[in-house]
Design a protein around this motif. Structure first.
Motif, short mmCIF file in Angstrom:
data_model
loop_
_atom_site.label_atom_id
_atom_site.label_comp_id
_atom_site.label_asym_id
_atom_site.label_seq_id
_atom_site.Cartn_x
_atom_site.Cartn_y
_atom_site.Cartn_z
N VAL A 116 48.05 22.41 98.70
CA VAL A 116 48.74 21.21 99.48
C VAL A 116 47.52 20.11 99.41
O VAL A 116 46.72 20.14 99.58
N MET A 117 48.46 18.90 98.68
CA MET A 117 47.55 17.80 98.71
C MET A 117 48.68 16.70 98.49
O MET A 117 49.70 16.94 98.53
N SER A 118 48.27 15.41 98.94
CA SER A 118 49.06 14.33 98.75
C SER A 118 48.73 13.39 97.39
O SER A 118 47.88 12.91 97.56
N PRO A 119 49.88 12.92 96.75
CA PRO A 119 51.34 13.57 96.61
C PRO A 119 51.19 14.89 96.15
O PRO A 119 50.25 15.50 95.56
N THR B 100 40.45 13.34 89.63
CA THR B 100 40.57 14.42 90.31
C THR B 100 41.00 14.46 91.86
O THR B 100 41.58 15.33 92.40
N ASP B 101 40.71 13.43 92.44
CA ASP B 101 40.83 13.36 93.90
C ASP B 101 40.27 14.45 94.63
O ASP B 101 40.76 15.00 95.59
N HIS B 102 39.08 14.88 94.00
CA HIS B 102 38.27 16.23 94.49
C HIS B 102 38.07 16.07 95.96
O HIS B 102 37.34 15.31 96.46
N THR C 41 37.01 10.66 94.27
CA THR C 41 36.53 11.92 95.08
C THR C 41 36.52 11.99 96.27
O THR C 41 36.31 10.65 96.73
N HIS C 42 36.55 12.71 97.40
CA HIS C 42 36.12 12.87 98.62
C HIS C 42 35.13 13.97 98.92
O HIS C 42 35.62 14.77 99.35
N LEU C 43 33.94 13.47 98.90
CA LEU C 43 32.83 14.54 99.07
C LEU C 43 32.56 14.25 100.48
O LEU C 43 32.40 13.28 101.14
N PRO D 181 44.83 20.75 105.99
CA PRO D 181 44.10 19.34 105.39
C PRO D 181 44.60 19.19 103.93
O PRO D 181 44.60 20.35 103.25
N ASN D 182 44.69 18.14 103.76
CA ASN D 182 45.41 17.74 102.37
C ASN D 182 43.98 17.67 101.36
O ASN D 182 43.26 16.79 101.55
N GLY D 183 44.17 18.20 100.31
CA GLY D 183 43.34 18.12 99.13
C GLY D 183 43.22 19.41 98.43
O GLY D 183 43.39 20.33 99.00
N ALA E 203 50.12 5.57 103.19
CA ALA E 203 50.50 7.20 103.99
C ALA E 203 49.53 7.36 105.15
O ALA E 203 48.61 6.61 105.50
N TYR E 204 49.59 8.46 105.86
CA TYR E 204 48.71 9.00 106.88
C TYR E 204 49.00 8.06 108.21
O TYR E 204 48.12 7.45 108.55
N LYS E 205 50.21 7.91 108.73
CA LYS E 205 50.74 7.26 109.77
C LYS E 205 49.70 7.58 110.99
O LYS E 205 49.73 8.98 111.23
N VAL F 288 45.45 1.68 96.09
CA VAL F 288 46.61 1.90 96.87
C VAL F 288 46.89 3.41 96.71
O VAL F 288 47.20 4.00 95.61
N HIS F 289 46.86 3.90 97.90
CA HIS F 289 47.56 5.43 98.06
C HIS F 289 48.99 5.11 98.33
O HIS F 289 49.31 4.60 99.43
N ALA F 290 49.64 5.33 97.34
CA ALA F 290 51.32 4.86 97.47
C ALA F 290 52.36 5.92 97.90
O ALA F 290 52.61 6.57 97.04
N1 LIG Z 1 45.02 13.58 98.25
C1 LIG Z 1 44.65 14.28 99.13
O1 LIG Z 1 45.60 15.06 99.56
N2 LIG Z 1 43.61 14.37 99.85
C2 LIG Z 1 42.62 13.25 99.68
C3 LIG Z 1 42.93 11.98 100.66
C4 LIG Z 1 43.84 11.34 99.94
O2 LIG Z 1 43.40 10.66 98.67
O3 LIG Z 1 44.98 10.80 100.00
#
Ligand SMILES: NC(=O)NCCC(=O)O
Ligand SMILES: [Zn+2]
Ligand SMILES: [Zn+2]
Length: 484
Positions: free
Chosen positions: A287-290, A315-317, A60-62, A336-338, A154-156, A182-184
């Motif tokens: 929009v999120m990555s991947p 979830t990568d919330h 998660t990303h709170l 913003p990705n997520g 990622a996120y150069k 790893v975020h691959a």
């Molecule tokens: N996944 C996403 O798009 N946002 C959160 C940051 C990450 O996990 O890459």
């Protein structure tokens, strides 16, 4: 006050059986048939229901500062949303800025997390590399109880690390008995492809998906796996979204490498047609990555969960409001990705997994709690309905139904990527730390009820890798002396 959950079927990752569950003082004190309710105990009738270990969401990303803004759910709204969906522990990420001390980042995240309503832990991100990072990693593990380190490929220009840094950090993880994550995605290639699509006039959210094809994920997954192997470490690949990335993990495991893969609930049920939606806000909200993949990838991810080549559903919330997403109007690179998902992960996975026969209910428990508890070295304190385990429990009614809608969600954003999904099988009561945290559609847990869960290092895999490497390492050939 003791609580007796009576008449349900206890489901663990390895077996199910009819049993009552007694909890007292935050732990499970008895599991068995026809338990007596102690004096003053509250009784929860669970006839026709399953009693599951509370879910653990390891990703998660709170309240995360990211792409010029901060994700909208904080530790209070995010963990309350989690509890309403049967998740009783989240693992978030401490993200040091470039050049920032890991220890300072930890203190920042501990401060934010004081609001948590359910238990939580952290992964530490390695976003830059130098001797202080190497040194501080030891304190992070031994003093702060964080046994996982996250690396972004990622996120150069922001969070991304290069292969040299990756190799060094993976080796350090192995030495500390920690697990690298790893975020691959290949950040260099993504950067070029983004520029290409902007140059040819693709500025909308679909450009995000076009510039992150499965190949960028497959390449980075393979690369991280090989680098981890050379560094003697295990590896956990977050948000595995494509068939090619899954195959890289499955291949590595078949070759004896200790590699884990984590699909997200979003990638299991949503696909890339979402980015073709004519409504910009709708598409940007996805929009999120991947990015979501074409449907053919979903069968591979489901198969991996059943076969055991993928272990965890997360979830990568990382939720952003419509206004935040609109930062990318005219340039998809600035969206913003997520996406959100904390309250939907378990109900949506049950509906799409257990109700369809893709997962057994025991496999459901494995991928939503037990496996991640084992991977993070908190099992059986978490992830099990067993005497001595934390009383984080879910009474799950397989007949209860709801239609997902943003109008009723606890997350702070205005939309839900699962809007309209029909769920059959829902949590009706969630217990967290031995207390009723969610029941009758209401959150009862308070801001600050959550506890920080420290996790010990677990050097066994690194020791095994090192032992095997020493046995099989290249050696100088002993020859007879040559007389000149
Ligand atoms: N996944 C996403 O798009 N946002 C959160 C940051 C990450 O996990 O890459
Ligand atoms: Zn990521
Ligand atoms: Zn993430």
């Amino acid at each position: 006050m003791p609580i007796l959950i009576r008449g349900g079927i206890v489901v663990n990752h390895d077996h199910s059986r009819p049993a009552d569950v007694l909890v007292d003082g935050g732990t499970i004190t008895a599991v068995g048939r026809k338990l007596d309710a102690p004096k003053g105990a509250e009784v929860i009738e669970a006839d026709g229901c399953f009693v599951l270990p509370g879910g653990i969401d390891p990703h998660t990303h709170l309240e995360m500062p990211f792409m010029g803004t901060t994700s909208a759910d904080d530790f209070e709204s995010g963990t309350k949303a989690a509890l309403s969906g049967g998740t009783t522990m989240v693992v978030d990420f401490c993200l040091p800025g470039s050049g920032q001390s890991l220890l300072a980042a930890y203190q920042e995240w501990r401060h934010k997390s004081e609001k948590a309503a359910c238990d939580y832990g952290f992964h530490m991100a390695v976003t830059w590399w130098d001797k202080p990072v190497f040194d501080e990693m030891e304190t992070v593990v031994k003093t702060y109880g964080i046994n996982t380190f996250k690396h972004f490929l990622a996120y150069k220009g922001a969070l991304m690390v290069n292969d040299d840094e990756l190799f060094a950090s993976f080796g350090r993880c192995a030495g500390l008995g920690a697990l690298p994550l790893v975020h691959a995605e290949n950040g260099d290639v993504v950067f070029r492809l983004q520029q290409h699509y902007i140059d040819i006039g693709v500025t909308g959210p679909e450009g995000h998906s076009y510039s992150r094809p499965p190949e960028v994920e497959a390449e980075a997954t393979n690369r991280a796996i090989m680098i981890a192997d050379m560094a003697g470490s295990q590896l956990y690949v977050v948000h595995t979204s494509s068939r090619e990335a899954h195959e890289a993990i499955a291949r590595a495991r078949a070759a004896g490498k200790r590699v884990y893969g984590e699909p997200l609930i979003q990638h299991l049920v949503l696909d890339d047609r979402e980015y073709q939606n004519k409504d910009w806000d709708y598409a940007a909200g996805r929009v999120m990555s991947p990015p979501f993949r074409d449907k053919s990838n979903q069968d591979s991810l489901w198969a991996g969960l059943a076969a055991g080549s993928l272990q965890v559903v997360a979830t990568d919330h990382c939720a952003f409001t419509v206004a935040q997403k609109r930062m990318g109007l005219g340039d998809f690179r600035k969206i913003p990705n997520g996406t959100g998902g904390l309250e939907d992960r378990m109900p949506v996975l049950w509906a799409a997994g257990v109700n369809t026969g893709r997962l057994t209910k025991e496999e459901f428990v494995a991928v939503t709690s037990a496996n991640i508890a084992r991977i993070l070295n908190v099992y059986p304190r978490k992830g099990a309905v067993a005497v001595g385990s934390d009383a984080d429990l879910v009474v799950w009614d397989p007949g209860a139904t709801k239609t997902v809608t943003a109008r009723k969600q606890l997350s702070r954003i205005e939309y839900n990527v699962f809007e309209g999904h029909e769920c059959r099988g829902l949590p009706i009561v969630t217990l967290s730390g031995g207390r009723i945290a969610w029941a009758e559609g209401q959150v009862r847990a308070e801001k600050g009820d959550g506890r920080y869960v420290a996790r010990d290092p677990f050097p066994a895999a690194a020791v095994a890798n090192a032992t095997w490497k020493e046995l099989t390492r290249p050696r100088a050939v002993q020859r007879l002396e040559v007389t000149p």
